[in-house]
Design a protein around this motif. Structure first.
Motif, PDB file in Angstrom:
ATOM      1  N   HIS A 255       0.857  -1.185   0.000  1.00 48.59           N
ATOM      2  CA  HIS A 255       0.000   0.000   0.000  1.00 48.59           C
ATOM      3  C   HIS A 255       0.888   1.228   0.000  1.00 48.59           C
ATOM      4  O   HIS A 255       1.362   1.656   1.054  1.00 48.59           O
ATOM      5  N   GLU A 256       1.131   1.778  -1.177  1.00 53.93           N
ATOM      6  CA  GLU A 256       1.954   2.963  -1.348  1.00 53.93           C
ATOM      7  C   GLU A 256       3.214   2.873  -0.482  1.00 53.93           C
ATOM      8  O   GLU A 256       3.970   1.933  -0.602  1.00 53.93           O
TER       9      GLU A 256
ATOM     10  N   ASP B 121       3.279   2.503   2.761  1.00 54.04           N
ATOM     11  CA  ASP B 121       3.005   1.756   3.987  1.00 54.04           C
ATOM     12  C   ASP B 121       2.890   0.262   3.671  1.00 54.04           C
ATOM     13  O   ASP B 121       3.230  -0.164   2.577  1.00 54.04           O
TER      14      ASP B 121
ATOM     15  N   ASN C  56      -2.737  -1.646  17.511  1.00 52.61           N
ATOM     16  CA  ASN C  56      -2.121  -0.458  18.110  1.00 52.61           C
ATOM     17  C   ASN C  56      -1.640  -0.726  19.532  1.00 52.61           C
ATOM     18  O   ASN C  56      -0.627  -0.162  19.962  1.00 52.61           O
TER      19      ASN C  56
ATOM     20  N   VAL D 107       7.066   0.269  13.052  1.00 57.31           N
ATOM     21  CA  VAL D 107       5.649   0.473  12.783  1.00 57.31           C
ATOM     22  C   VAL D 107       5.157   1.587  13.693  1.00 57.31           C
ATOM     23  O   VAL D 107       5.340   1.532  14.906  1.00 57.31           O
ATOM     24  N   LYS D 108       4.523   2.606  13.111  1.00 55.23           N
ATOM     25  CA  LYS D 108       4.015   3.743  13.884  1.00 55.23           C
ATOM     26  C   LYS D 108       2.610   3.501  14.398  1.00 55.23           C
ATOM     27  O   LYS D 108       2.230   4.008  15.439  1.00 55.23           O
TER      28      LYS D 108
ATOM     29  N   THR E 174      -3.907   1.617  10.912  1.00 54.08           N
ATOM     30  CA  THR E 174      -4.815   2.632  10.378  1.00 54.08           C
ATOM     31  C   THR E 174      -6.143   1.988   9.967  1.00 54.08           C
ATOM     32  O   THR E 174      -6.281   0.765   9.962  1.00 54.08           O
TER      33      THR E 174
ATOM     34  N   THR F 122      -7.231   2.336   6.943  1.00 52.00           N
ATOM     35  CA  THR F 122      -7.108   2.104   5.514  1.00 52.00           C
ATOM     36  C   THR F 122      -7.158   0.609   5.216  1.00 52.00           C
ATOM     37  O   THR F 122      -6.472  -0.177   5.872  1.00 52.00           O
TER      38      THR F 122
ATOM     39  N   VAL G 151      -3.982  -1.512   6.929  1.00 48.87           N
ATOM     40  CA  VAL G 151      -2.679  -0.963   6.583  1.00 48.87           C
ATOM     41  C   VAL G 151      -2.048  -0.408   7.847  1.00 48.87           C
ATOM     42  O   VAL G 151      -2.738   0.215   8.665  1.00 48.87           O
ATOM     43  N   VAL G 152      -0.735  -0.654   8.012  1.00 51.10           N
ATOM     44  CA  VAL G 152      -0.005  -0.064   9.131  1.00 51.10           C
ATOM     45  C   VAL G 152       0.944   0.999   8.581  1.00 51.10           C
ATOM     46  O   VAL G 152       1.512   0.851   7.506  1.00 51.10           O
ATOM     47  N   ASP G 153       1.060   2.071   9.330  1.00 48.89           N
ATOM     48  CA  ASP G 153       1.924   3.199   8.988  1.00 48.89           C
ATOM     49  C   ASP G 153       3.343   2.856   9.420  1.00 48.89           C
ATOM     50  O   ASP G 153       3.574   2.526  10.591  1.00 48.89           O
TER      51      ASP G 153
END
Length: 140
Positions: free
Chosen positions: A11-12, A14, A69, A114-115, A118, A120, A137-139
């Protein structure tokens, strides 16, 4: 039903994490392994120390994001990685145990940090083959 497993999906900039399992709990556990695998090979993480986690949200998809999270928070604040998970769900309340060890940069070779998880591509659903899917998706 397909075998229980975890996957990544692009995903882009991420990364997507996906867990598939015979039960919703197993899908959440597999997604947690996918989360670890964003950082390092889960096979290199020894399940030495247990951490208990709990979360609650209005629906199952939000519980899933909260679960990931909570793991990201524990990874960051304890400088740990996890490789074994046990999830219990009662309605929209999750209680879980995660086993892992302290991050060892020389041994684990962390790829990214990993921040957070999300909303997404967020999906938690029973698949036509009878398997449960949990993904987002994870940031990074």
């Amino acid at each position: 039903m397909s075998a229980e497993r975890w996957e990544h999906f692009p995903h882009e900039a991420d990364m997507g994490v996906r867990g598939l399992g015979a039960t919703l709990e197993r899908a959440f556990e597999q997604a947690a392994l996918a989360l670890t695998a964003v950082v390092t090979d889960p096979a290199t993480v020894t399940p030495l120390e247990r951490v208990s986690l709990a979360c609650e949200a209005p629906d199952t998809e939000l519980v899933f994001v909260d679960w990931l999270n909570a793991l990201v928070y524990e990874m960051a604040t304890r400088s740990m990685l996890f490789s074994r998970f046990e999830v219990r769900l009662q309605g929209h309340r999750l209680s879980a145990k995660a086993w892992g060890e302290a991050l060892d940069i020389a041994r684990h070779h962390p790829a990214v940090e990993v921040k957070g998880a999300t909303y997404t591509a967020l999906k938690v659903a029973l698949q036509p083959d009878g398997a449960w899917l949990a993904q987002c998706v994870v940031d990074v």
